[in-house]
Write an enzyme that holds these catalytic residues in place. Structure first.
Site, PDB file in Angstrom:
ATOM      1  CE  LYS A   1       5.498  36.347 -49.215  1.00  0.00           C
ATOM      2  NZ  LYS A   1       5.899  36.392 -47.807  1.00  0.00           N
TER       3      LYS A   1
ATOM      4  CG  HIS B   1       7.232  34.456 -52.494  1.00  0.00           C
ATOM      5  ND1 HIS B   1       7.329  35.698 -53.060  1.00  0.00           N
ATOM      6  CD2 HIS B   1       8.215  34.394 -51.548  1.00  0.00           C
ATOM      7  CE1 HIS B   1       8.310  36.368 -52.492  1.00  0.00           C
ATOM      8  NE2 HIS B   1       8.875  35.598 -51.566  1.00  0.00           N
TER       9      HIS B   1
END
Ligand SMILES: NC(=O)C1=CN([C@@H]2O[C@H](COP(=O)(O)OP(=O)(O)OC[C@H]3O[C@@H](n4cnc5c(N)ncnc54)[C@H](O)[C@@H]3O)[C@@H](O)[C@H]2O)C=CC1
Ligand SMILES: O=C(O)C1=N[C@H](C(=O)O)C[C@H](O)C1
EC number: 1.17.1.8
Length: 259
Positions: free
Chosen positions: A148, A144
């Site tokens: 995040k 990711h």
């Protein structure tokens, strides 16, 4: 505006978005605005009053906030009798039970909570669960963007649990692994016996690989979201479905099967 079977136009579904200034919330506002059967009536972010959503007459709330904020938001929606579509992560079994408990006092209200609204991601999770019983080894690698807040991702946790259930049903024991961690964390986290590795790097959006192995072969199932628009068909499907789906629905699988 769409026409119902009786020829009268259907009222658009009035939608409020929580986390509206965030990466996902802003995308959801654009997606709802781009339809002719949904009306964006409230766009709320941290510091705004939740009452703006009720005042605007929202019938469905979409929540993409943070794991710390989402339970209070959801409690409020259920109390107000507003259906909710939730993409925010952090849903443990205990949290889901809590939501079921709230809903038991509000039988007409629907809540859809999905760790991933990407259709490809839902299929990736289904394929992984189906493959699980045929392989001795399995590891999940999620990747990711570095902004995040949580690790491992909700998608990875959900996938690991589905794989663990399928392995248990097939009578498979732990995956073979003689390695001793020389550095803590080198072998990743363990969720229900499945190793999960979380990668964070600039340039990434949301990606996951499930790597299966057995004698002489491996199988890799991979999904990539390159853009947050990839989540929007799933979010819009959930908004349209939740109004006729009382109670708690976890994951998008049942909604895709209905459609
Ligand atoms: N289920 C899915 O398909 C997806 C889920 N996510 C999840 O959605 C969540 C949000 O992700 P992003 O949009 O990337 O984060 P973000 O940090 O860009 O946005 C979160 C927004 O929520 C706001 N917020 C915080 N507390 C709030 C409150 N009490 N009320 C209203 N707004 C509040 C923040 O100010 C921020 O604008 C994360 O948990 C992420 O993992 C992200 C992408 C897809
Ligand atoms: O924070 C994100 O970006 C994402 N969060 C969800 C998750 O934690 O699984 C879904 C997707 O991976 C993007």
């Amino acid at each position: 505006m769409r026409e119902a079977l009786d020829g009268k136009p259907d009222e658009p579904i009035r939608v409020g978005v929580l986390g509206a200034r965030g990466r996902m919330g802003a995308e959801v506002c654009r997606a709802v605005d781009g339809t002719d059967d949904l009306d964006l009536v409230a766009a709320v972010d941290e510091g705004d009053e939740l009452s703006a959503v009720a005042d605007a007459g929202a019938r469905v709330v979409v929540d993409f906030t943070t794991p710390d904020a989402v339970m209070d938001n959801l409690r409020w929606c259920v109390d107000q009798g507003i259906h909710a579509v939730v993409g925010t992560t952090g849903f443990t079994g205990q949290r889901l039970d809590q939501v079921r408990d709230w809903l038991s006092d509000r039988p007409g209200v629907g809540v859809v909570i999905a760790p991933n609204f990407g259709i490809g991601a839902v299929l990736m999770m289904q394929f992984a669960a189906r493959a699980a019983r045929f392989f001795e080894s399995v590891e999940i690698i999620e990747q990711h963007h570095p902004r995040k807040l949580d690790a491992p991702s909700g998608t990875a946790t959900y996938t690991a649990r589905a794989i663990a259930r399928a392995r248990a049903e097939a009578g498979l024991g732990p995956a073979p692994d003689a390695t001793k961690d020389e550095v803590p964390g080198a072998r990743g986290a363990e969720i229900d016996g499945v190793r999960v590795h979380a990668v964070r790097a600039a340039g990434l959006v949301a990606h996951q690989e499930v790597l299966f192995g057995t004698t002489g072969e491996t199988l890799t199932i991979r999904h990539d979201s390159y853009d947050r628009v990839s989540f929007m068909p799933g979010v819009l499907l959930a908004v349209r479905s939740v109004v006729r789906r009382p109670g708690l629905t976890v994951g998008l699988d049942a909604l895709l099967d209905d459609g």
